[in-house]
Design a protein around this motif. Structure first.
Motif, PDB file in Angstrom:
ATOM      1  N   PHE A  73       0.823  -1.012  -0.147  1.00 30.93           N
ATOM      2  CA  PHE A  73      -0.039   0.200  -0.041  1.00 30.93           C
ATOM      3  C   PHE A  73       0.873   1.216  -0.031  1.00 30.93           C
ATOM      4  N   LEU A  74       1.951   1.171   0.329  1.00 35.51           N
ATOM      5  CA  LEU A  74       2.943   2.223   0.374  1.00 35.51           C
ATOM      6  C   LEU A  74       4.171   2.463  -0.612  1.00 35.51           C
ATOM      7  N   ALA A  75       3.919   1.305  -1.636  1.00 29.31           N
ATOM      8  CA  ALA A  75       4.809   1.434  -2.694  1.00 29.31           C
ATOM      9  C   ALA A  75       4.376   2.426  -3.623  1.00 29.31           C
ATOM     10  N   PRO A  76       5.345   3.226  -4.407  1.00 28.00           N
ATOM     11  CA  PRO A  76       5.157   4.061  -5.289  1.00 28.00           C
ATOM     12  C   PRO A  76       3.938   3.503  -6.421  1.00 28.00           C
ATOM     13  N   GLY A  77       2.963   4.477  -6.621  1.00 30.75           N
ATOM     14  CA  GLY A  77       2.273   4.129  -7.947  1.00 30.75           C
ATOM     15  C   GLY A  77       1.348   3.047  -7.585  1.00 30.75           C
ATOM     16  N   THR A  78       1.019   2.467  -6.317  1.00 36.35           N
ATOM     17  CA  THR A  78       0.072   1.315  -6.205  1.00 36.35           C
ATOM     18  C   THR A  78      -1.272   2.045  -5.727  1.00 36.35           C
ATOM     19  N   GLU A 103     -16.926 -13.534 -10.044  1.00 37.21           N
ATOM     20  CA  GLU A 103     -16.630 -14.693  -8.565  1.00 37.21           C
ATOM     21  C   GLU A 103     -16.303 -15.994  -9.230  1.00 37.21           C
ATOM     22  N   ARG A 104     -16.988 -16.340 -10.324  1.00 36.40           N
ATOM     23  CA  ARG A 104     -16.691 -17.989 -10.953  1.00 36.40           C
ATOM     24  C   ARG A 104     -15.184 -18.006 -11.448  1.00 36.40           C
ATOM     25  N   ALA A 105     -14.851 -16.835 -12.125  1.00 33.16           N
ATOM     26  CA  ALA A 105     -13.322 -16.926 -12.587  1.00 33.16           C
ATOM     27  C   ALA A 105     -12.364 -16.886 -11.368  1.00 33.16           C
ATOM     28  N   LEU A 106     -12.816 -15.895 -10.342  1.00 32.05           N
ATOM     29  CA  LEU A 106     -11.636 -16.194  -9.189  1.00 32.05           C
ATOM     30  C   LEU A 106     -11.867 -17.566  -8.538  1.00 32.05           C
ATOM     31  N   ARG A 107     -12.697 -18.211  -8.372  1.00 31.04           N
ATOM     32  CA  ARG A 107     -12.887 -19.291  -7.521  1.00 31.04           C
ATOM     33  C   ARG A 107     -12.076 -20.517  -8.501  1.00 31.04           C
ATOM     34  N   ASP A 108     -12.190 -20.456  -9.891  1.00 26.71           N
ATOM     35  CA  ASP A 108     -11.323 -21.247 -10.645  1.00 26.71           C
ATOM     36  C   ASP A 108      -9.843 -20.763 -10.422  1.00 26.71           C
ATOM     37  N   LEU A 109      -9.591 -19.643 -10.512  1.00 24.72           N
ATOM     38  CA  LEU A 109      -8.196 -19.343 -10.491  1.00 24.72           C
ATOM     39  C   LEU A 109      -7.506 -19.717  -9.005  1.00 24.72           C
ATOM     40  N   LEU A 110      -8.288 -19.385  -8.063  1.00 31.43           N
ATOM     41  CA  LEU A 110      -7.831 -19.996  -6.580  1.00 31.43           C
ATOM     42  C   LEU A 110      -7.620 -21.427  -6.539  1.00 31.43           C
ATOM     43  N   ASP A 111      -8.669 -22.114  -7.083  1.00 26.13           N
ATOM     44  CA  ASP A 111      -8.428 -23.591  -6.817  1.00 26.13           C
ATOM     45  C   ASP A 111      -7.293 -24.156  -7.859  1.00 26.13           C
ATOM     46  N   ALA A 112      -6.929 -23.326  -8.655  1.00 26.65           N
ATOM     47  CA  ALA A 112      -5.807 -23.782  -9.652  1.00 26.65           C
ATOM     48  C   ALA A 112      -4.301 -23.419  -9.055  1.00 26.65           C
ATOM     49  N   HIS A 113      -4.427 -22.654  -7.986  1.00 35.85           N
ATOM     50  CA  HIS A 113      -3.029 -21.971  -7.595  1.00 35.85           C
ATOM     51  C   HIS A 113      -3.020 -22.112  -6.108  1.00 35.85           C
ATOM     52  N   PRO A 114      -1.797 -22.797  -5.492  1.00 37.26           N
ATOM     53  CA  PRO A 114      -1.542 -22.792  -4.058  1.00 37.26           C
ATOM     54  C   PRO A 114      -1.388 -21.487  -3.379  1.00 37.26           C
ATOM     55  N   ASP A 115      -1.574 -21.527  -2.223  1.00 41.43           N
ATOM     56  CA  ASP A 115      -1.565 -19.989  -1.463  1.00 41.43           C
ATOM     57  C   ASP A 115      -0.093 -19.708  -1.471  1.00 41.43           C
ATOM     58  N   GLU A 116       1.062 -20.517  -1.604  1.00 46.61           N
ATOM     59  CA  GLU A 116       2.415 -20.100  -1.541  1.00 46.61           C
ATOM     60  C   GLU A 116       2.993 -19.649  -2.987  1.00 46.61           C
ATOM     61  N   ARG A 117       2.080 -19.793  -3.947  1.00 45.13           N
ATOM     62  CA  ARG A 117       2.560 -19.242  -5.331  1.00 45.13           C
ATOM     63  C   ARG A 117       2.833 -17.881  -5.128  1.00 45.13           C
ATOM     64  N   LEU A 118       4.103 -17.433  -5.705  1.00 47.75           N
ATOM     65  CA  LEU A 118       4.359 -16.130  -5.900  1.00 47.75           C
ATOM     66  C   LEU A 118       4.001 -15.439  -7.199  1.00 47.75           C
ATOM     67  N   VAL A 119       3.612 -14.200  -6.979  1.00 47.03           N
ATOM     68  CA  VAL A 119       2.847 -13.409  -8.283  1.00 47.03           C
ATOM     69  C   VAL A 119       3.730 -12.042  -8.115  1.00 47.03           C
ATOM     70  N   GLU A 120       3.514 -11.502  -9.329  1.00 50.61           N
ATOM     71  CA  GLU A 120       4.232 -10.305  -9.597  1.00 50.61           C
ATOM     72  C   GLU A 120       3.297  -9.181  -9.601  1.00 50.61           C
ATOM     73  N   THR A 121       3.110  -8.393  -8.709  1.00 47.74           N
ATOM     74  CA  THR A 121       2.092  -7.412  -8.551  1.00 47.74           C
ATOM     75  C   THR A 121       2.120  -6.197  -9.566  1.00 47.74           C
ATOM     76  N   GLY A 122       3.296  -5.832  -9.957  1.00 44.99           N
ATOM     77  CA  GLY A 122       3.349  -4.523 -10.737  1.00 44.99           C
ATOM     78  C   GLY A 122       4.406  -3.674  -9.844  1.00 44.99           C
ATOM     79  N   ALA A 123       4.283  -3.724  -8.304  1.00 37.25           N
ATOM     80  CA  ALA A 123       5.071  -3.062  -7.612  1.00 37.25           C
ATOM     81  C   ALA A 123       5.947  -3.855  -6.671  1.00 37.25           C
ATOM     82  N   GLY A 124       6.010  -5.329  -7.186  1.00 38.91           N
ATOM     83  CA  GLY A 124       6.942  -6.096  -6.517  1.00 38.91           C
ATOM     84  C   GLY A 124       6.329  -7.552  -6.558  1.00 38.91           C
ATOM     85  N   VAL A 125       7.179  -8.497  -5.822  1.00 34.35           N
ATOM     86  CA  VAL A 125       6.623  -9.828  -5.867  1.00 34.35           C
ATOM     87  C   VAL A 125       5.907 -10.169  -4.466  1.00 34.35           C
ATOM     88  N   MET A 126       4.828 -10.810  -4.468  1.00 35.21           N
ATOM     89  CA  MET A 126       4.240 -11.277  -3.018  1.00 35.21           C
ATOM     90  C   MET A 126       3.769 -12.677  -3.401  1.00 35.21           C
TER      91      MET A 126
END
Length: 252
Positions: A73-78, A103-126
């Motif tokens: 939330f404090l990263a520039p431009g987010t 909602e349907r698309a989000l459920r499918d995406l979450l079912d397909a990816h584990p919680d430890e999956r790293l993602v690039e948010t545009g401000a950094g990796v989380m």
């Protein structure tokens, strides 16, 4: 000596995912039969915010997380798209994705990816689920915006969603103004110490700010000003270092 840096708050992935889906469901049900301009703008904002989860998953990510939810939330431009997107006019031909499809698309995406999956948010990796915490803030704010802007509408707030949104923005304040002279209390969800100065160690802190969770979110995002909150007795502040007006809003 500056206060020791605390370990970043951890969020339970299962609870975070459940809260995102629950709050999205509350918004979806509330606006199901409504098509006014404010409703369309806010639901378009929800769809765009959650689409960012898919974009983040699709981008190549680095080998390790570089941001916590509070740091995001404090990263520039987010900044939260929630602060601006609900107010932006819709283009006449803007495609509107039904929230049931979102909602349907989000459920499918979450079912397909584990919680430890790293993602690039545009401000950094989380981690994926840490990024979902930032989406929770947006969902809660949009629910509140709908309630305050559409007469007769009252969108319920999921308790876990409100708790996570409150905590992450309280942690962002502590990052923005590190220190231990002021205690900010947002019962029942968060207590943080912040602001440089004499550090409190025992007894009643000399500088205390206390407010309710929804009031805190409104203050942190500029929906409510510090003077107005004081005038309405929606926040209590005692002590010479309890004036947070120079630190709020947290988000542009």
């Amino acid at each position: 000596m500056p206060p020791a840096r605390k370990r970043p708050r951890r969020y339970d992935p299962a609870k975070t995912r459940a809260a995102v889906l629950a709050q999205l469901g509350q918004v979806r049900e509330a606006v199901r039969d409504l098509d006014s301009e404010p409703v369309l703008r806010l639901t378009a904002s929800v769809a765009a915010s959650l689409a960012e989860v898919g974009h983040a998953v699709a981008r190549p990510a680095g080998p390790r997380a570089t941001l916590t939810p509070a740091e995001w939330f404090l990263a520039p431009g987010t900044g939260p798209s929630a602060s601006d997107a609900p107010l932006a006019p819709l283009a006449p031909d803007a495609p509107l994705t039904p929230l049931a499809d979102v909602e349907r698309a989000l459920r499918d995406l979450l079912d397909a990816h584990p919680d430890e999956r790293l993602v690039e948010t545009g401000a950094g990796v989380m981690t994926l689920d840490d990024f979902l915490v930032t989406r929770l803030v947006h969902l809660v704010l949009c629910a509140d915006d709908l309630t305050t802007s559409v007469p007769g509408l009252d969108v319920p707030l999921d308790r876990q969603a409100l708790a996570a949104a409150t905590r992450v923005l309280a942690d962002a304040l502590a990052l923005k103004a590190p220190g231990g002279s002021t205690e900010v209390r947002v019962p029942p969800y968060a207590v943080v110490q912040c602001v440089e100065g004499p550090r409190h160690t025992r007894g009643t802190p000399p500088n205390v700010v206390e407010t309710a969770p929804l009031t805190w979110l409104r203050l942190a995002t500029g929906r409510l000003t510090w003077p107005d909150a004081l005038a309405r007795a929606e926040v209590s502040a005692s002590g010479e270092r309890a004036d947070l007006s120079g630190l709020l809003p947290l988000l542009p």
